[in-house]
Design an enzyme around this catalytic site. Structure first.
Site, PDB file in Angstrom:
ATOM      1  N   LYS A 123      90.434   5.569  18.024  1.00 27.43           N
ATOM      2  CA  LYS A 123      88.979   5.508  18.212  1.00 27.43           C
ATOM      3  C   LYS A 123      88.573   5.713  19.670  1.00 27.43           C
ATOM      4  CE  LYS A 123      88.520   0.436  17.919  1.00 27.43           C
ATOM      5  NZ  LYS A 123      89.422   0.248  19.044  1.00 27.43           N
TER       6      LYS A 123
ATOM      7  N   ARG B 206      82.895  -6.290  16.517  1.00 33.40           N
ATOM      8  CA  ARG B 206      84.112  -6.572  15.756  1.00 33.40           C
ATOM      9  C   ARG B 206      83.887  -7.708  14.765  1.00 33.40           C
ATOM     10  NH1 ARG B 206      87.719  -4.493  20.228  1.00 33.40           N
ATOM     11  NH2 ARG B 206      89.879  -4.651  19.556  1.00 33.40           N
TER      12      ARG B 206
ATOM     13  N   ARG C 101      96.449  -8.847  16.279  1.00 32.47           N
ATOM     14  CA  ARG C 101      95.267  -7.987  16.434  1.00 32.47           C
ATOM     15  C   ARG C 101      95.016  -7.177  15.161  1.00 32.47           C
ATOM     16  NH1 ARG C 101      96.878  -4.533  20.847  1.00 32.47           N
ATOM     17  NH2 ARG C 101      94.764  -3.784  21.172  1.00 32.47           N
TER      18      ARG C 101
ATOM     19  N   ARG D 206     100.284  -1.963  27.522  1.00 34.47           N
ATOM     20  CA  ARG D 206      99.476  -3.182  27.517  1.00 34.47           C
ATOM     21  C   ARG D 206     100.282  -4.343  26.946  1.00 34.47           C
ATOM     22  NH1 ARG D 206      94.003  -1.322  24.635  1.00 34.47           N
ATOM     23  NH2 ARG D 206      94.153  -3.482  23.931  1.00 34.47           N
TER      24      ARG D 206
ATOM     25  N   ARG E  13     102.286   3.637  22.839  1.00 35.93           N
ATOM     26  CA  ARG E  13     101.037   3.859  23.577  1.00 35.93           C
ATOM     27  C   ARG E  13     101.143   3.343  25.014  1.00 35.93           C
ATOM     28  NH1 ARG E  13      95.100   1.934  21.530  1.00 35.93           N
ATOM     29  NH2 ARG E  13      95.707  -0.199  22.047  1.00 35.93           N
TER      30      ARG E  13
END
Ligand code: AMP
Length: 219
Positions: free
Chosen positions: A13, A88, A171, A160, A127
Site C-alpha cells: 500500500k 486502522r 501486526r 524495521r 523488506r
C-alpha cells in the site's frame, strides 16, 4: 479527492499510494512514516509512540487521530490526500469522517489491496527501508541497485524492528482481526474498491487507476 489505502503490512500500500499520489498530484500521508519521523527526531509524539510501535501494537487512537488531523488540515493537503495506514480502527474512521465534514471534504474512495497472509510474511521478511526518507525495497522483488544503499537518496537501508519476530505476527493479527472491519464501514458507504495485490507493482497500479477512473470494478 481523498483516498484511503487499506492493506496489511507488506501488501504494497505504501508503494501504490506513492505512485498514485504522483499521478494524481495528491499528498501521500503515511501514519507509520509520521510516527517513525517523530521517533527519529525524539519529539514528545515519538517518545509516546515508540514502545507501542516496537511491540507491534497500535498507538492509542487519541494520539494517532490528533497527529493525522493536524497533518491533513495543513495547506498542502487542501487539494486532497492519499492516506496510507490511517484509519486502522472504526473509531479513527469515524473521527476522520467527522473532521473532513467540518472542512466540507469527504473520503471519495477506499482501495483495499488484498494479499494472502503467506505472501505478506514472505514480503515482510525481505523488506528494507532507507534511513533518510523511508523509501521501501524488497530484496526479492524490488532490490536496490547497490546492496544496502537507497537508490534515491544514498542512505543506508535497514530492516524495521517491527518487521521481525513476534511483532510481525501481532501486526498481521491486528490487521485481520480489527482493521479489516473498515471494509464493512466504508462498504456501507459504497466506497470500497478491492484490488488483487499479489500481482507485479505496475499491474496493481494499472488496476487502481482503472478502478478510480471508472466505476467500482474489482481486481
Ligand atoms: P506502518 O508503517 O503503517 O506499518 O505503521 C507502523 C506502526 O505505527 C504500526 O504498527 C503502529 O504501531 C503505528 N501506527 C501506524 N498507523 C497507525 C494507526 N492508524 N493507528 C494506530 N497505530 C498506528
Amino acid at each position: 479527492m481523498n483516498i484511503i489505502f487499506i492493506g496489511a503490512q507488506g501488501s504494497g500500500k505504501g508503494t501504490q499510494a506513492e505512485i498514485l499520489a504522483q499521478r494524481l498530484r495528491l499528498r501521500h500521508i503515511a501514519s507509520g512514516d509520521l510516527f517513525r519521523e517523530a521517533i527519529s527526531k525524539g519529539t514528545p509524539l515519538g517518545v509516546q509512540a515508540r514502545a507501542y510501535i516496537n511491540r507491534g501494537e497500535l498507538v492509542p487512537d487519541e494520539i494517532t487521530i490528533a497527529m493525522i488531523l493536524e497533518r491533513i488540515t495543513q495547506d498542502d493537503c487542501q487539494m486532497g490526500t492519499i492516506l496510507d495506514g490511517f484509519p486502522r480502527t472504526i473509531a479513527q474512521a469515524v473521527a476522520l469522517d467527522k473532521a473532513l465534514a467540518e472542512y466540507g471534504r469527504a473520503i471519495d474512495r477506499v482501495i483495499y489491496l488484498k494479499v494472502s497472509r503467506d505472501t505478506l510474511l514472505q514480503r515482510l521478511s525481505s523488506r528494507f527501508i532507507c534511513r533518510a526518507h523511508q523509501h521501501v525495497y524488497n530484496l526479492m522483488s524490488n532490490p536496490p541497485k547497490r546492496a544496502g544503499i537507497c537508490d534515491i537518496d544514498g542512505s543506508e537501508l535497514y530492516q524495521r524492528e517491527d518487521d521481525r519476530g513476534e511483532a510481525v505476527q501481532k501486526r498481521l493479527d491486528i490487521f485481520f482481526n480489527e482493521t479489516i472491519h473498515l471494509l464493512d464501514y466504508y462498504g456501507q458507504q459504497g466506497k470500497v474498491v478491492e484490488v488483487d495485490g499479489e500481482r507485479p507493482i505496475n499491474e496493481v497500479s494499472a488496476s487502481i487507476l482503472q478502478a478510480l477512473s471508472g466505476g467500482l470494478p474489482t481486481t
